[in-house]
Design an enzyme around this catalytic site. Structure first.
Site, PDB file in Angstrom:
ATOM      1  N   GLU A 188      98.225  83.477  59.219  1.00 49.96           N
ATOM      2  CA  GLU A 188      99.188  84.154  60.142  1.00 49.96           C
ATOM      3  C   GLU A 188     100.415  84.108  60.917  1.00 49.96           C
ATOM      4  OE1 GLU A 188      98.336  84.100  62.934  1.00 49.96           O
ATOM      5  OE2 GLU A 188      96.717  82.453  62.677  1.00 49.96           O
ATOM      6  N   GLU A 245      98.770  79.407  61.160  1.00 49.64           N
ATOM      7  CA  GLU A 245      99.684  79.540  59.748  1.00 49.64           C
ATOM      8  C   GLU A 245      99.033  79.029  58.821  1.00 49.64           C
ATOM      9  OE1 GLU A 245     102.497  76.536  60.034  1.00 49.64           O
ATOM     10  OE2 GLU A 245     103.262  77.011  61.964  1.00 49.64           O
TER      11      GLU A 245
END
Length: 345
Positions: A168, A310
């Site tokens: 994310e 991420e």
């Protein structure tokens, strides 16, 4: 709600077959530790004593949060879209780690407050240009939350592999994740809040106060879907839908850090059997993550003091899955190698 059903992987006969296959390898019992547990878990997910990993992928979901207006982040909101550009340019840590391990990377605009225009590498699933400020009103409408979840489910339906990692990007999303954790795990707000992208001690106290006030404002919200709509982000809601759909398809789910685990917490409160399909890649250095994992009663594979997000933890744990599957499929047994087994006591 999504019309999905996730079956438990429990299968006593297959469990016994996998245990026998693992224990008959040329090694002392249990000597490959967590790899043995991973091998058995993947075998149960795939319903096979000879599991295989195919076309692994990681999806990075990006979205902005209206609660940033409360001054809860050390970075401005523009960093969200700037980091999306970095992903598209192959310049972020997740690009490096995914490439290193042969993992396909997909980037999703779930609700970034920026217009990217048509981009070859960007999957546009934008519900809106960021959520509303949950310190003042629900972050999403029920319809928006449902649309985001449906987007995630449809994305998973387009994939052909059987391993899916989740990442994310979204300035302010540790605040959303902390609120979700408090509401769904019953952990005090003070134990849910951390530094995020690098807040000072004073900033952490302010972040805690914002969440506590928001929780009081929305005190009557209890159902997981309602909690998600009230406090979550578009990237988190899209992840929830993707996780549920991936588990229904019996994929291995690689769960990253604090924010991704908060999405999984929502999904698990909706369908508890999803936990059977999850590999919790690591314990984040974000202070609430250890408590969130404890609330889920799960154990991470790695502890590397990561707090980047991420999907980096998901990418880094993938070689452990490969090792688990490979030893199960390729390692000799005592009989095939003509190695004497342990003498009976």
């Amino acid at each position: 709600m999504l019309n999905l059903h996730i079956a438990s992987t429990a299968n006593p006969i297959l469990e016994a077959q996998l245990a026998a296959a693992i224990n008959n390898k040329t090694k002392p019992l249990g000597s490959l530790g967590r790899l043995e547990h991973l091998a058995a878990q993947i075998g149960l997910i795939q319903q096979s004593t000879q599991p295989e990993l195919r076309e692994p992928a990681i999806i990075v979901f990006a979205g902005d949060h209206g609660v940033v207006a409360e001054g809860i982040s050390a970075f401005p909101q523009d960093v969200t879209w700037q980091m999306v550009e970095n992903f598209l340019a192959n310049g972020a840590a997740i690009n490096v780690f995914a490439r290193q391990n042969g993992i396909a990377l997909h980037v999703v605009d779930a609700g970034v407050n920026h217009e990217f225009g048509p981009r070859e590498k960007l999957l546009s699933m934008k519900v809106a240009n960021g959520t509303r400020n949950f310190a003042k009103e629900p972050a999403m409408t029920a319809a928006q939350c449902q649309a985001a979840m449906q987007n995630g489910a449809e994305l998973v339906a387009s994939l052909s592999g059987n391993v899916l990692g989740f990442g994310e990007m979204g300035i302010g999303n540790t605040t959303a994740a902390a609120a979700l954790m408090h509401k769904l795990a019953g952990v005090p707000v003070a134990d849910c809040v951390g530094a995020g992208t690098g807040l000072s001690a004073e900033g952490i106290r302010h972040k805690q106060a914002v969440i506590e006030a928001a929780v009081a404002l929305h005190a009557n919200v209890e159902e997981p879907a309602d909690v998600l709509a009230t406090f979550g982000g578009f990237e988190i809601a899209t992840m929830v839908g993707a996780m549920l759909a991936a588990a229904e398809r019996r994929m291995v789910l690689l769960i990253d850090g604090f924010i991704v685990t908060s999405a999984l917490l929502v999904a698990a409160r909706m369908q508890p059997a999803i936990l059977d399909y999850c590999v919790f890649s690591h314990q984040s250095d974000e202070s609430g993550h250890a408590r969130m994992l404890q609330a889920l009663q799960v154990k991470p594979v790695l502890q590397l003091d990561l707090r980047l997000g991420e999907g980096t933890g998901a990418a880094l744990v993938y070689p452990m899955l490969q090792a688990a599957v490979n030893f199960l499929n390729q390692m000799a047994t005592f009989a095939s190698a003509q190695v004497s087994e342990k003498s009976s006591d």
